[in-house]
Design a protein around this motif. Structure first.
Motif, PDB file in Angstrom:
ATOM      1  N   PRO A  41      49.082  22.966   1.050  1.00  0.00           N
ATOM      2  CA  PRO A  41      49.374  24.405   1.101  1.00  0.00           C
ATOM      3  C   PRO A  41      48.570  25.118   2.186  1.00  0.00           C
ATOM      4  CG  PRO A  41      48.007  23.883  -0.791  1.00  0.00           C
ATOM      5  CD  PRO A  41      48.363  22.577  -0.136  1.00  0.00           C
ATOM      6  N   VAL A  42      49.286  25.848   3.001  1.00  0.00           N
ATOM      7  CA  VAL A  42      48.630  26.696   3.995  1.00  0.00           C
ATOM      8  C   VAL A  42      47.736  27.671   3.245  1.00  0.00           C
ATOM      9  CG1 VAL A  42      49.050  28.581   5.624  1.00  0.00           C
ATOM     10  CG2 VAL A  42      50.438  26.506   5.728  1.00  0.00           C
ATOM     11  N   THR A  43      46.532  27.855   3.742  1.00  0.00           N
ATOM     12  CA  THR A  43      45.578  28.762   3.116  1.00  0.00           C
ATOM     13  C   THR A  43      44.939  29.626   4.189  1.00  0.00           C
ATOM     14  OG1 THR A  43      45.131  27.116   1.404  1.00  0.00           O
ATOM     15  CG2 THR A  43      43.524  28.874   1.652  1.00  0.00           C
ATOM     16  N   TYR A  44      44.806  30.896   3.896  1.00  0.00           N
ATOM     17  CA  TYR A  44      44.145  31.832   4.808  1.00  0.00           C
ATOM     18  C   TYR A  44      42.770  32.164   4.262  1.00  0.00           C
ATOM     19  CZ  TYR A  44      48.684  32.369   6.955  1.00  0.00           C
ATOM     20  OH  TYR A  44      49.868  32.109   7.597  1.00  0.00           O
ATOM     21  N   LEU A  45      41.796  32.188   5.141  1.00  0.00           N
ATOM     22  CA  LEU A  45      40.421  32.537   4.826  1.00  0.00           C
ATOM     23  C   LEU A  45      40.201  33.976   5.284  1.00  0.00           C
ATOM     24  CD1 LEU A  45      37.474  31.725   4.068  1.00  0.00           C
ATOM     25  CD2 LEU A  45      37.235  30.936   6.434  1.00  0.00           C
ATOM     26  N   HIS A  46      39.818  34.841   4.364  1.00  0.00           N
ATOM     27  CA  HIS A  46      39.571  36.248   4.675  1.00  0.00           C
ATOM     28  C   HIS A  46      38.064  36.483   4.721  1.00  0.00           C
ATOM     29  CE1 HIS A  46      43.812  37.329   3.944  1.00  0.00           C
ATOM     30  NE2 HIS A  46      43.740  36.347   3.064  1.00  0.00           N
ATOM     31  N   VAL A  47      37.599  37.054   5.834  1.00  0.00           N
ATOM     32  CA  VAL A  47      36.158  37.235   6.024  1.00  0.00           C
ATOM     33  C   VAL A  47      35.835  38.660   6.480  1.00  0.00           C
ATOM     34  CG1 VAL A  47      35.905  34.799   6.671  1.00  0.00           C
ATOM     35  CG2 VAL A  47      36.059  36.531   8.455  1.00  0.00           C
ATOM     36  N   ARG A  48      34.561  39.016   6.286  1.00  0.00           N
ATOM     37  CA  ARG A  48      34.028  40.262   6.850  1.00  0.00           C
ATOM     38  C   ARG A  48      32.785  39.886   7.648  1.00  0.00           C
ATOM     39  NH1 ARG A  48      32.985  43.436   2.465  1.00  0.00           N
ATOM     40  NH2 ARG A  48      35.067  44.327   2.577  1.00  0.00           N
ATOM     41  N   TRP A  49      32.852  40.144   8.946  1.00  0.00           N
ATOM     42  CA  TRP A  49      31.726  39.875   9.838  1.00  0.00           C
ATOM     43  C   TRP A  49      30.635  40.920   9.595  1.00  0.00           C
ATOM     44  CZ3 TRP A  49      31.717  35.533  12.833  1.00  0.00           C
ATOM     45  CH2 TRP A  49      32.937  34.872  12.995  1.00  0.00           C
ATOM     46  N   SER A  50      29.436  40.660  10.090  1.00  0.00           N
ATOM     47  CA  SER A  50      28.316  41.569   9.825  1.00  0.00           C
ATOM     48  C   SER A  50      28.481  42.945  10.476  1.00  0.00           C
ATOM     49  CB  SER A  50      26.982  40.933  10.224  1.00  0.00           C
ATOM     50  OG  SER A  50      26.982  40.523  11.556  1.00  0.00           O
ATOM     51  N   ASP A  51      29.417  43.092  11.405  1.00  0.00           N
ATOM     52  CA  ASP A  51      29.707  44.420  11.967  1.00  0.00           C
ATOM     53  C   ASP A  51      30.795  45.144  11.164  1.00  0.00           C
ATOM     54  OD1 ASP A  51      31.992  43.041  12.730  1.00  0.00           O
ATOM     55  OD2 ASP A  51      31.738  43.401  14.877  1.00  0.00           O
ATOM     56  N   GLN A  52      31.138  44.584  10.000  1.00  0.00           N
ATOM     57  CA  GLN A  52      32.122  45.113   9.051  1.00  0.00           C
ATOM     58  C   GLN A  52      33.580  44.901   9.460  1.00  0.00           C
ATOM     59  OE1 GLN A  52      30.945  46.008   5.955  1.00  0.00           O
ATOM     60  NE2 GLN A  52      29.137  45.189   6.965  1.00  0.00           N
ATOM     61  N   ARG A  53      33.817  44.223  10.570  1.00  0.00           N
ATOM     62  CA  ARG A  53      35.196  43.883  10.935  1.00  0.00           C
ATOM     63  C   ARG A  53      35.689  42.789  10.009  1.00  0.00           C
ATOM     64  NH1 ARG A  53      35.168  43.372  17.524  1.00  0.00           N
ATOM     65  NH2 ARG A  53      33.945  45.240  17.901  1.00  0.00           N
ATOM     66  N   GLU A  54      36.927  42.929   9.596  1.00  0.00           N
ATOM     67  CA  GLU A  54      37.530  41.909   8.748  1.00  0.00           C
ATOM     68  C   GLU A  54      38.519  41.090   9.559  1.00  0.00           C
ATOM     69  OE1 GLU A  54      39.053  43.556   5.101  1.00  0.00           O
ATOM     70  OE2 GLU A  54      37.134  44.555   4.666  1.00  0.00           O
ATOM     71  N   ALA A  55      38.656  39.831   9.166  1.00  0.00           N
ATOM     72  CA  ALA A  55      39.559  38.927   9.875  1.00  0.00           C
ATOM     73  C   ALA A  55      40.160  37.944   8.884  1.00  0.00           C
ATOM     74  CB  ALA A  55      38.814  38.180  10.977  1.00  0.00           C
ATOM     75  N   ARG A  56      41.275  37.382   9.297  1.00  0.00           N
ATOM     76  CA  ARG A  56      41.965  36.365   8.507  1.00  0.00           C
ATOM     77  C   ARG A  56      42.177  35.162   9.408  1.00  0.00           C
ATOM     78  NH1 ARG A  56      48.200  36.649   6.556  1.00  0.00           N
ATOM     79  NH2 ARG A  56      48.438  36.183   8.755  1.00  0.00           N
ATOM     80  N   TYR A  57      41.815  33.983   8.910  1.00  0.00           N
ATOM     81  CA  TYR A  57      41.950  32.756   9.678  1.00  0.00           C
ATOM     82  C   TYR A  57      42.825  31.764   8.920  1.00  0.00           C
ATOM     83  CZ  TYR A  57      38.158  34.825  12.287  1.00  0.00           C
ATOM     84  OH  TYR A  57      37.396  35.689  13.022  1.00  0.00           O
ATOM     85  N   TYR A  58      43.650  31.079   9.657  1.00  0.00           N
ATOM     86  CA  TYR A  58      44.633  30.125   9.132  1.00  0.00           C
ATOM     87  C   TYR A  58      44.034  28.737   8.973  1.00  0.00           C
ATOM     88  CZ  TYR A  58      48.519  26.804   9.557  1.00  0.00           C
ATOM     89  OH  TYR A  58      49.386  25.760   9.372  1.00  0.00           O
ATOM     90  N   SER A  59      44.395  28.086   7.904  1.00  0.00           N
ATOM     91  CA  SER A  59      44.114  26.666   7.719  1.00  0.00           C
ATOM     92  C   SER A  59      45.400  26.009   7.221  1.00  0.00           C
ATOM     93  CB  SER A  59      43.002  26.443   6.693  1.00  0.00           C
ATOM     94  OG  SER A  59      42.890  25.061   6.395  1.00  0.00           O
ATOM     95  N   PRO A  60      45.771  24.859   7.774  1.00  0.00           N
ATOM     96  CA  PRO A  60      46.982  24.184   7.304  1.00  0.00           C
ATOM     97  C   PRO A  60      46.790  23.519   5.940  1.00  0.00           C
ATOM     98  CG  PRO A  60      45.862  22.811   8.891  1.00  0.00           C
ATOM     99  CD  PRO A  60      45.127  24.134   8.862  1.00  0.00           C
ATOM    100  N   SER A  61      45.585  23.591   5.406  1.00  0.00           N
ATOM    101  CA  SER A  61      45.259  22.918   4.152  1.00  0.00           C
ATOM    102  C   SER A  61      44.338  23.806   3.319  1.00  0.00           C
ATOM    103  CB  SER A  61      44.548  21.598   4.476  1.00  0.00           C
ATOM    104  OG  SER A  61      43.911  21.073   3.341  1.00  0.00           O
ATOM    105  N   SER A  62      44.376  23.599   2.020  1.00  0.00           N
ATOM    106  CA  SER A  62      43.496  24.349   1.122  1.00  0.00           C
ATOM    107  C   SER A  62      42.057  23.833   1.153  1.00  0.00           C
ATOM    108  CB  SER A  62      44.038  24.280  -0.305  1.00  0.00           C
ATOM    109  OG  SER A  62      44.070  22.930  -0.742  1.00  0.00           O
ATOM    110  N   ILE A  63      41.768  22.886   2.008  1.00  0.00           N
ATOM    111  CA  ILE A  63      40.414  22.320   2.107  1.00  0.00           C
ATOM    112  C   ILE A  63      39.364  23.404   2.346  1.00  0.00           C
ATOM    113  CG2 ILE A  63      40.488  21.834   4.595  1.00  0.00           C
ATOM    114  CD1 ILE A  63      39.015  19.399   2.123  1.00  0.00           C
ATOM    115  N   VAL A  64      39.744  24.512   2.947  1.00  0.00           N
ATOM    116  CA  VAL A  64      38.761  25.586   3.203  1.00  0.00           C
ATOM    117  C   VAL A  64      38.147  26.104   1.910  1.00  0.00           C
ATOM    118  CG1 VAL A  64      39.695  26.316   5.443  1.00  0.00           C
ATOM    119  CG2 VAL A  64      40.529  27.381   3.344  1.00  0.00           C
ATOM    120  N   THR A  65      38.888  26.011   0.815  1.00  0.00           N
ATOM    121  CA  THR A  65      38.356  26.491  -0.464  1.00  0.00           C
ATOM    122  C   THR A  65      37.246  25.578  -0.991  1.00  0.00           C
ATOM    123  OG1 THR A  65      40.012  25.332  -1.802  1.00  0.00           O
ATOM    124  CG2 THR A  65      40.556  27.568  -1.063  1.00  0.00           C
TER     125      THR A  65
END
Length: 95
Positions: A2-26
């Motif tokens: 399953p494709v999984t997206y990682l949602h993050v907030r950098w220390s400057d408060q910017r948020e981003a979403r990164y793609y992973s082709p696998s749920s391994i990021v979890t």
């Protein structure tokens, strides 16, 4: 895989979403945890490399999108060069 997206907030408060082709990021990150930038980068490299390897085992070729996301994370992290207190908060995951 399953494709999984990682949602993050950098220390400057910017948020981003990164793609992973696998749920391994979890398996490499936990929602709600704040990682020091070097640890975040090391975990992201490992997770996306493993995701790409999973694709290669299943389809016979590495996942260029996972490699591209790893480069995007590295690029985004450059804005914190020289900031020893830089961190990344894991906001969560989505599919």
């Amino acid at each position: 895989m399953p494709v999984t997206y990682l949602h993050v907030r950098w220390s400057d408060q910017r948020e981003a979403r990164y793609y992973s082709p696998s749920s391994i990021v979890t398996e490499h990150f936990e929602a709600g945890v704040v990682y020091a930038l070097p640890e975040f980068l090391a975990r992201a490299r490992r997770a996306l490399s493993e995701a790409s390897e999973r694709v290669a085992r299943k389809y016979g070729y590495a996942c260029s999108a996972a490699q591209d996301q790893s480069k995007a994370i590295e690029r985004d992290a450059r804005r914190f060069a020289g900031q020893p207190d830089a961190s990344v908060e894991i906001l969560g995951f989505s599919r």
